[in-house]
Design a protein around this motif. Structure first.
Motif, PDB file in Angstrom:
ATOM      1  N   ILE A  40       5.708  10.081   3.124  1.00  0.00           N
ATOM      2  CA  ILE A  40       5.825   8.790   2.446  1.00  0.00           C
ATOM      3  C   ILE A  40       5.504   7.677   3.439  1.00  0.00           C
ATOM      4  O   ILE A  40       6.107   7.578   4.510  1.00  0.00           O
ATOM      5  N   TRP A 330       6.776   8.662  -6.734  1.00  0.00           N
ATOM      6  CA  TRP A 330       6.949   7.236  -7.052  1.00  0.00           C
ATOM      7  C   TRP A 330       7.554   7.056  -8.441  1.00  0.00           C
ATOM      8  O   TRP A 330       8.507   6.283  -8.617  1.00  0.00           O
ATOM      9  N   GLN A 335      10.330   7.282  -3.803  1.00  0.00           N
ATOM     10  CA  GLN A 335       9.690   6.313  -2.925  1.00  0.00           C
ATOM     11  C   GLN A 335       9.490   5.041  -3.721  1.00  0.00           C
ATOM     12  O   GLN A 335       9.372   5.076  -4.949  1.00  0.00           O
ATOM     13  N   SER A 336       9.459   3.926  -3.015  1.00  0.00           N
ATOM     14  CA  SER A 336       9.472   2.621  -3.685  1.00  0.00           C
ATOM     15  C   SER A 336       8.088   2.097  -4.008  1.00  0.00           C
ATOM     16  O   SER A 336       7.955   1.015  -4.585  1.00  0.00           O
ATOM     17  N   HIS A 337       7.047   2.828  -3.673  1.00  0.00           N
ATOM     18  CA  HIS A 337       5.672   2.341  -3.805  1.00  0.00           C
ATOM     19  C   HIS A 337       4.753   3.534  -4.012  1.00  0.00           C
ATOM     20  O   HIS A 337       5.142   4.687  -3.804  1.00  0.00           O
ATOM     21  N   PHE A 338       3.517   3.238  -4.381  1.00  0.00           N
ATOM     22  CA  PHE A 338       2.506   4.285  -4.508  1.00  0.00           C
ATOM     23  C   PHE A 338       1.376   3.978  -3.541  1.00  0.00           C
ATOM     24  O   PHE A 338       0.259   3.619  -3.908  1.00  0.00           O
ATOM     25  N   GLN A 345      -4.194   7.415  -2.308  1.00  0.00           N
ATOM     26  CA  GLN A 345      -3.916   7.276  -3.742  1.00  0.00           C
ATOM     27  C   GLN A 345      -5.178   6.925  -4.525  1.00  0.00           C
ATOM     28  O   GLN A 345      -5.267   7.170  -5.732  1.00  0.00           O
ATOM     29  N   ARG A 375       7.027   1.756 -13.982  1.00  0.00           N
ATOM     30  CA  ARG A 375       6.054   1.944 -12.906  1.00  0.00           C
ATOM     31  C   ARG A 375       4.682   2.326 -13.453  1.00  0.00           C
ATOM     32  O   ARG A 375       3.659   1.895 -12.906  1.00  0.00           O
TER      33      ARG A 375
END
Length: 387
Positions: A40, A330, A335-338, A345, A375
């Motif tokens: 991550i 995500w 995890q807080s983001h992609f 990504q 999300r």
């Protein structure tokens, strides 16, 4: 929510699944199961995504691993799922292994952790002989053994680059196995996962490759824990595992056919070393629990819906599957983001992510549906899709 389809249209989709709740197994599992986990990123610390070492969110990366261990799964660390050679360098992998092993020793379930040893701290231009390849492996093997991890001898791009023949592979692997402190896991990764591995084992036909690998294992049966095979060919794996010496495990790396391979044919079965298990951990762990109690109906009910999801994540070009694993992480809030090392990504299209979202819901793998939906809307909006 309007989601894109492979037909080039937008179709309304409403979440339907009742999410599985992650938990520890109630009985000992009868299959060894390693989940290969991703790394991550720390987007705030990242400065040059396509150059140098990636910025890692160590707290989130290790917490993800604790979540796997809490469900009774082992861990395959610093493998191709962790973007080895595709955004994650050896120094980062080494730090990851050292941090993971410290946490594993302190974890109450005392999980098994096997770690990937390769040659990727050297460039192909530096690996111009079997001796340089052996020395590169030795460097990584020593670091892993010092950290307390079990060795996975990862496939190296250097041997195909040298057009090495079967006798060259025999020399390299004989030496590495003999020098290892404890039994190793071999790693047969097909070229669909990494085109640079075409011709591995010094063979371009499967029959010759089988002979090379089986002869190697038979010479060292006491020091080979098992072999991970990732060829996406169920019939080959079934035939191969039937020829293994007693006590040597077949760890399936077949992310298309794992449900049938792990269940077995009544005589033989495969264990697991799978990237998809990190993405489907609750279904995988609870299905293995059901299998251990003889409840095959529940085993199939839990795993069958994950197979279409896995086939979508691992679709060709297969080497980009890591993006789907991080995407589900995500969506599930681990995890807080992609954002991935090297901007990985971007290796998959929005239609793929929409299909993963649908299939994960049907497999009961979106833990917090409201969070996942929010999300998914964010990602759609970034691609100009609203609704």
């Amino acid at each position: 929510m309007l989601l894109p389809t492979y037909a080039g249209t937008l179709e309304d989709y409403r979440l339907t699944g009742a999410p599985l709740v992650p938990r520890a197994p109630s009985v000992p599992l009868t299959r060894t199961a390693f989940a290969a986990a991703h790394v991550i990123s720390d987007p705030l610390a990242e400065r040059a995504p396509w150059q140098g070492r990636p910025a890692v969110d160590w707290d989130a990366t290790l917490a993800f691993r604790h979540g796997l261990w809490d469900q009774g799964l082992g861990l395959a660390e610093a493998m191709d799922t962790a973007q080895r050679g595709m955004g994650v360098d050896w120094l980062t992998a080494k730090e990851l292994i050292e941090r993971t092993m410290r946490d594993a020793r302190a974890h109450p379930m005392k999980p098994r952790v096997a770690c990937g040893a390769g040659t990727d701290h050297k460039t192909l231009a530096e690996l111009t002989s079997l001796d340089t390849i052996l020395d590169a492996y030795r460097t990584q093997m020593a670091a892993i053994e010092a950290a307390g991890g079990q060795l996975i001898l990862m496939a190296t791009r250097a041997l195909p680059a040298l057009k090495a023949g079967p006798e060259d592979y025999a020399r390299v692997y004989d030496t590495l196995i003999e020098e290892s402190a404890s039994p190793v896991i071999l790693h047969w990764l097909g070229d669909m996962f990494d085109p640079a591995l075409t011709g591995y084992w010094g063979a371009y036909d499967i029959a010759t490759a089988n002979t090379v690998v089986l002869d190697l294992i038979r010479r060292h049966a006491a020091k080979v824990d098992g072999i991970k095979i990732s060829l996406l060919d169920q019939s080959h794996e079934e035939a191969f595992r039937a020829q293994l010496p007693e006590g040597v495990r077949l760890y399936t790396g077949d992310d298309f056919n794992y449900a049938a391979l792990i269940e077995g044919d009544g005589t033989h079965f495969s264990h697991a070393l799978l990237g998809i298990f990190a993405a489907i951990a609750p279904a995988a762990a609870q299905a293995l629990e059901a299998l251990a109690t003889g409840d095959r109906a529940t085993y199939h009910a839990l795993l069958a819906p994950t197979v279409p999801l896995s086939r979508e994540i691992f679709k060709a070009p297969t080497q980009f599957y890591k993006a789907g694993v991080a995407f589900l992480s995500w969506l599930n809030g681990t995890q807080s983001h992609f954002v991935m090392p090297a901007g990985f990504q971007s290796s998959r299209e929005i239609t793929h992510y929409a299909e993963v979202y649908r299939l994960a819901d049907r497999a009961r793998l979106l833990r917090d549906p409201d969070l996942a939906q929010g999300r998914m809307r964010t990602l759609l909006a970034l691609h100009g899709i609203g609704g």
